[in-house]
Design a protein around this motif. Structure first.
Motif, PDB file in Angstrom:
ATOM      1  N   GLY A 188     -10.463 -47.482  54.292  1.00  0.00           N
ATOM      2  CA  GLY A 188      -9.703 -48.495  53.573  1.00  0.00           C
ATOM      3  C   GLY A 188      -8.218 -48.353  53.813  1.00  0.00           C
ATOM      4  O   GLY A 188      -7.780 -47.980  54.893  1.00  0.00           O
ATOM      5  N   HIS A 189      -7.443 -48.642  52.786  1.00  0.00           N
ATOM      6  CA  HIS A 189      -5.983 -48.590  52.849  1.00  0.00           C
ATOM      7  C   HIS A 189      -5.476 -47.230  52.382  1.00  0.00           C
ATOM      8  O   HIS A 189      -6.216 -46.448  51.795  1.00  0.00           O
ATOM      9  N   ASN A 190      -4.199 -47.009  52.585  1.00  0.00           N
ATOM     10  CA  ASN A 190      -3.515 -45.915  51.907  1.00  0.00           C
ATOM     11  C   ASN A 190      -3.011 -46.484  50.593  1.00  0.00           C
ATOM     12  O   ASN A 190      -2.471 -47.588  50.552  1.00  0.00           O
ATOM     13  N   PHE A 191      -3.201 -45.736  49.532  1.00  0.00           N
ATOM     14  CA  PHE A 191      -2.792 -46.178  48.197  1.00  0.00           C
ATOM     15  C   PHE A 191      -1.745 -45.206  47.685  1.00  0.00           C
ATOM     16  O   PHE A 191      -1.976 -43.987  47.626  1.00  0.00           O
ATOM     17  N   ALA A 192      -0.592 -45.728  47.283  1.00  0.00           N
ATOM     18  CA  ALA A 192       0.510 -44.894  46.798  1.00  0.00           C
ATOM     19  C   ALA A 192       0.349 -44.611  45.308  1.00  0.00           C
ATOM     20  O   ALA A 192       0.229 -45.534  44.502  1.00  0.00           O
ATOM     21  N   LEU A 193       0.358 -43.354  44.971  1.00  0.00           N
ATOM     22  CA  LEU A 193       0.311 -42.947  43.566  1.00  0.00           C
ATOM     23  C   LEU A 193       1.666 -43.248  42.933  1.00  0.00           C
ATOM     24  O   LEU A 193       2.704 -43.098  43.574  1.00  0.00           O
ATOM     25  N   ASP A 227      -0.651 -46.079  35.312  1.00  0.00           N
ATOM     26  CA  ASP A 227      -0.223 -44.898  36.060  1.00  0.00           C
ATOM     27  C   ASP A 227      -1.424 -44.370  36.822  1.00  0.00           C
ATOM     28  O   ASP A 227      -2.408 -43.924  36.223  1.00  0.00           O
ATOM     29  N   ALA A 228      -1.348 -44.434  38.156  1.00  0.00           N
ATOM     30  CA  ALA A 228      -2.411 -43.926  39.016  1.00  0.00           C
ATOM     31  C   ALA A 228      -2.055 -42.517  39.460  1.00  0.00           C
ATOM     32  O   ALA A 228      -0.993 -42.290  40.047  1.00  0.00           O
ATOM     33  N   VAL A 229      -2.946 -41.570  39.141  1.00  0.00           N
ATOM     34  CA  VAL A 229      -2.699 -40.159  39.434  1.00  0.00           C
ATOM     35  C   VAL A 229      -3.881 -39.546  40.168  1.00  0.00           C
ATOM     36  O   VAL A 229      -5.014 -40.031  40.068  1.00  0.00           O
ATOM     37  N   CYS A 230      -3.603 -38.456  40.875  1.00  0.00           N
ATOM     38  CA  CYS A 230      -4.622 -37.705  41.597  1.00  0.00           C
ATOM     39  C   CYS A 230      -4.299 -36.226  41.471  1.00  0.00           C
ATOM     40  O   CYS A 230      -3.144 -35.829  41.682  1.00  0.00           O
ATOM     41  N   PRO A 231      -5.289 -35.397  41.117  1.00  0.00           N
ATOM     42  CA  PRO A 231      -5.020 -33.957  41.058  1.00  0.00           C
ATOM     43  C   PRO A 231      -4.413 -33.438  42.360  1.00  0.00           C
ATOM     44  O   PRO A 231      -4.798 -33.865  43.453  1.00  0.00           O
ATOM     45  N   LYS A 232      -3.455 -32.537  42.224  1.00  0.00           N
ATOM     46  CA  LYS A 232      -2.763 -31.888  43.337  1.00  0.00           C
ATOM     47  C   LYS A 232      -1.884 -32.835  44.148  1.00  0.00           C
ATOM     48  O   LYS A 232      -1.501 -32.526  45.275  1.00  0.00           O
ATOM     49  N   LYS A 233      -1.568 -34.013  43.569  1.00  0.00           N
ATOM     50  CA  LYS A 233      -0.686 -34.951  44.261  1.00  0.00           C
ATOM     51  C   LYS A 233       0.357 -35.469  43.275  1.00  0.00           C
ATOM     52  O   LYS A 233       0.125 -35.522  42.077  1.00  0.00           O
ATOM     53  N   ALA A 234       1.496 -35.874  43.834  1.00  0.00           N
ATOM     54  CA  ALA A 234       2.616 -36.334  43.017  1.00  0.00           C
ATOM     55  C   ALA A 234       2.904 -37.806  43.280  1.00  0.00           C
ATOM     56  O   ALA A 234       2.431 -38.386  44.263  1.00  0.00           O
ATOM     57  N   ALA A 235       3.694 -38.389  42.408  1.00  0.00           N
ATOM     58  CA  ALA A 235       4.123 -39.781  42.566  1.00  0.00           C
ATOM     59  C   ALA A 235       4.726 -39.972  43.943  1.00  0.00           C
ATOM     60  O   ALA A 235       5.479 -39.125  44.423  1.00  0.00           O
TER      61      ALA A 235
END
Length: 192
Positions: free
Chosen positions: A63-68, A33-41
């Motif tokens: 780089g690329h865009n990476f989807a959480l 599960d890749a997560v980032c503060p203040k961002k959602a799946a």
């Protein structure tokens, strides 16, 4: 047995250091599960490509865009078997987030496997979990490792070091060694 792995990422994290372990760990059957503060799946982070081209430090390109694939606010560290902290520029601000620091401390308090690469050591240092630990990182992070009372291990860029539940490496050229050592700490068996 499949493990559930938490990966904490952020904008301008290093592209390879996010993409490669995210994909490789899933390829051997683990859930990441890749997560980032203040961002959602479903939301994206921007990555950066760091390269070693003979300059005094790495170069940086978009780089690329990476989807959480998970939402930071929904995850609970207790639900995970291991933690991955990629490098790049993201760790310099992720280490300022109290929830990130709390999650990192949880994995060390419970002695669950942790893999950090490159500037990911900045988060470990900020969490105060390096005292007495051997830790590699991008060489510019050596002072932070040492100020956090860790032992900075200077190794070639393609090597990694394991200290108990912690697996660290200087940068993405170490992926084969770093991921292999992390899989060993996870107890992952690969048959050919």
């Amino acid at each position: 047995m499949s493990k559930k792995i938490l990966m904490i990422v952020g904008d301008f994290g290093e592209d390879y250091e996010i993409m490669v372990p995210f994909q490789a760990l899933q390829a051997v059957g683990h859930r990441v599960d890749a997560v980032c503060p203040k961002k959602a799946a479903g939301e994206m982070i921007a990555t950066a490509i760091h390269d070693f081209e003979g300059d005094q430090t790495y170069s940086e390109k978009r780089g690329h865009n990476f989807a959480l694939n998970a939402s930071f606010d929904d995850v609970k560290a207790e639900q995970y078997d291991a933690l991955v902290l990629p490098g790049g520029r993201a760790p310099e601000y992720l280490r300022l987030n109290p929830a990130v620091i709390g999650m990192v401390r949880y994995f060390f308090e419970t002695k669950k496997p942790v893999a950090a690469i490159c500037h990911g050591a900045q988060i470990l240092a900020a969490a105060g979990v390096l005292e007495g630990r051997r830790c590699s990182a991008y060489p510019a992070c050596a002072p932070e490792v040492e100020l956090a009372k860790g032992q900075f291990v200077e190794i070639p860029v393609y090597e990694a070091v394991t200290d108990g539940n912690l697996v660290t490496a200087p940068a993405w050229p170490a992926h084969p060694t770093w991921i292999a050592q992390f899989l060993a700490v996870l107890g992952t068996k690969i048959s050919g």
